[in-house]
Design a protein around this motif. Structure first.
Motif: not given
Ligand SMILES: Cc1ncc(COP(=O)(O)O)c(C=O)c1O
Length: 368
Positions: A342-352
């Motif tokens: 399962i892939s979780l959200p990941i991208n440069q705009y995802l906040s900590d």
């Protein structure tokens, strides 16, 4: 409070880059050079410099890039091409579309990448090429692939759709084999605003052949040297990519940081992405494994967290591939992995902050 976290946020990106994107688009619109405009050459120069490769040939999408590569390398009907079943359908679909036969290795249980130990036993006198797929953002170990290719005189096409900017021992994905194929599909680490693709190679002759095939085999207007196709990249897409390409290195670095944070915070019971030796992973996907995948997906959806399954069915188990009546060649690791990823959200705009929210819910689920 419940949040709404998408897998990726292209609208946010557009808002941030609008001031650069709109003039770039306007320049193309007002020039009316919608086909083969100068922005295509600019893009090729950008990619060549970025990846330290001699040639980049733009084309219409990553699927066409594979088809063009197979054609340029002389793959004929009946030839066999060894690849992985754990990838997007385009990798095997194009082999079959070219009339050739996809032959599947199993995958490595940790990395989900092609199991290179199995390539050699699949080679027959019909084998002509290997297509390693740099899945999720990291490279297949290329040393064994290239050694086998050299020993048996095989061509190597690196499917680099998911790994633009990934590195292995100082070499960029797509630049080790004969040809690398790129997808600039909007969700990719470097995505256009529509379909777009490319090919990279250090071979002058192959570069020329790919460029010809992508444009009706045409060296000059109405002068056709090869049987080709219409697979030109739109000038508009090149203009958009020319803005975004300047950020790719930074975006890939940030994705790595987000992945580190996930790795650090996620419960030890969860199988996290494993990085193969020598690799710099660019995390096109952050894909974890667990037995209760479907339940977790449903649970996260209720918490407002989007996820995806890459990929639920290995290609050798897909009806379209089964219809090819290939010799039975089970890939048990791929079959099992397909049920657990399962892939979780990941991208440069995802906040900590969002990562903390996602991790909280994933950890709650596995401990519940
Ligand atoms: C591994 C892989 N190969 C090929 C493709 C095909 O690229 P496109 O969608 O640009 O045709 C994709 C992605 O979409 C992909 O993920």
């Amino acid at each position: 409070m419940k949040r709404n976290i998408p897998l990726l946020d292209l609208q946010k990106e557009y808002e941030l880059l609008k001031d650069q994107l709109l003039p770039a688009v306007e320049e193309v619109l007002s020039s009316a050079r919608y086909i083969m405009g100068p922005q295509l050459n600019d893009l090729s120069n950008h990619i060549q410099n970025l990846l330290n490769v001699k040639h980049h040939i733009p084309c219409a999408n990553g699927t066409d890039a594979l088809l063009i590569a197979l054609n340029a390398l002389g793959i004929q009907p009946g030839d066999e091409v060894i690849t992985t079943p754990f990838t997007f359908v385009a990798t095997a679909e194009t082999i079959a579309f070219a009339g050739a036969v996809p032959v599947f290795t199993d995958i490595n249980a940790d990395t989900c990448l092609m199991n290179t130990d199995q390539i050699e036993r699949l080679i027959t006198d019909k084998t002509k090429a290997i297509i390693p797929v740099h899945l999720f953002g990291q490279m297949v170990p290329m040393e064994p692939v290239m050694n086998i290719a050299q020993k048996f005189g095989l061509k190597v096409i690196e499917d680099t759709a998911q790994a633009l900017g990934a590195v292995q021992n100082d070499r960029f994905a797509g630049t080790v084999g004969d040809i690398g194929t790129i997808s600039y599909f909007p969700s990719k680490n470097l995505g256009a605003y529509g379909d777009a693709g490319g090919l990279i190679t250090n071979d002058d002759h192959l570069a020329e052949t790919c460029a010809l095939i992508a444009n009706h085999g045409q060296a000059h207007k109405y002068e056709h040297h090869l049987i080709g196709m219409n697979s030109r990249m739109d000038t508009l897409q090149a203009a958009i990519l020319n803005v975004k390409v300047n950020y790719l290195k930074e975006w890939n670095r940030i994705r790595g940081e987000k992945a580190d944070l996930y790795n650090h915070l996620l419960d030890p019971k969860i199988e996290k992405p494993v990085v193969a030796p020598g690799n710099t992973h660019i995390y096109h996907q952050y894909t974890i494994k667990l037995d209760q995948r479907d339940d977790l997906k449903e649970y996260l959806e209720k918490q407002g967290i989007a996820t995806a399954v890459h990929y639920p069915i290995p290609l050798n188990e897909q009806p379209a591939i089964k219809a090819l009546n290939l010799p039975d060649n089970p890939t048990p690791v791929a079959s099992k992995t397909a049920k657990r990823v399962i892939s979780l959200p990941i991208n440069q705009y995802l906040s900590d902050d969002d990562i903390n929210y996602i991790v909280f819910h994933v950890n709650t689920f596995v401990n519940g």
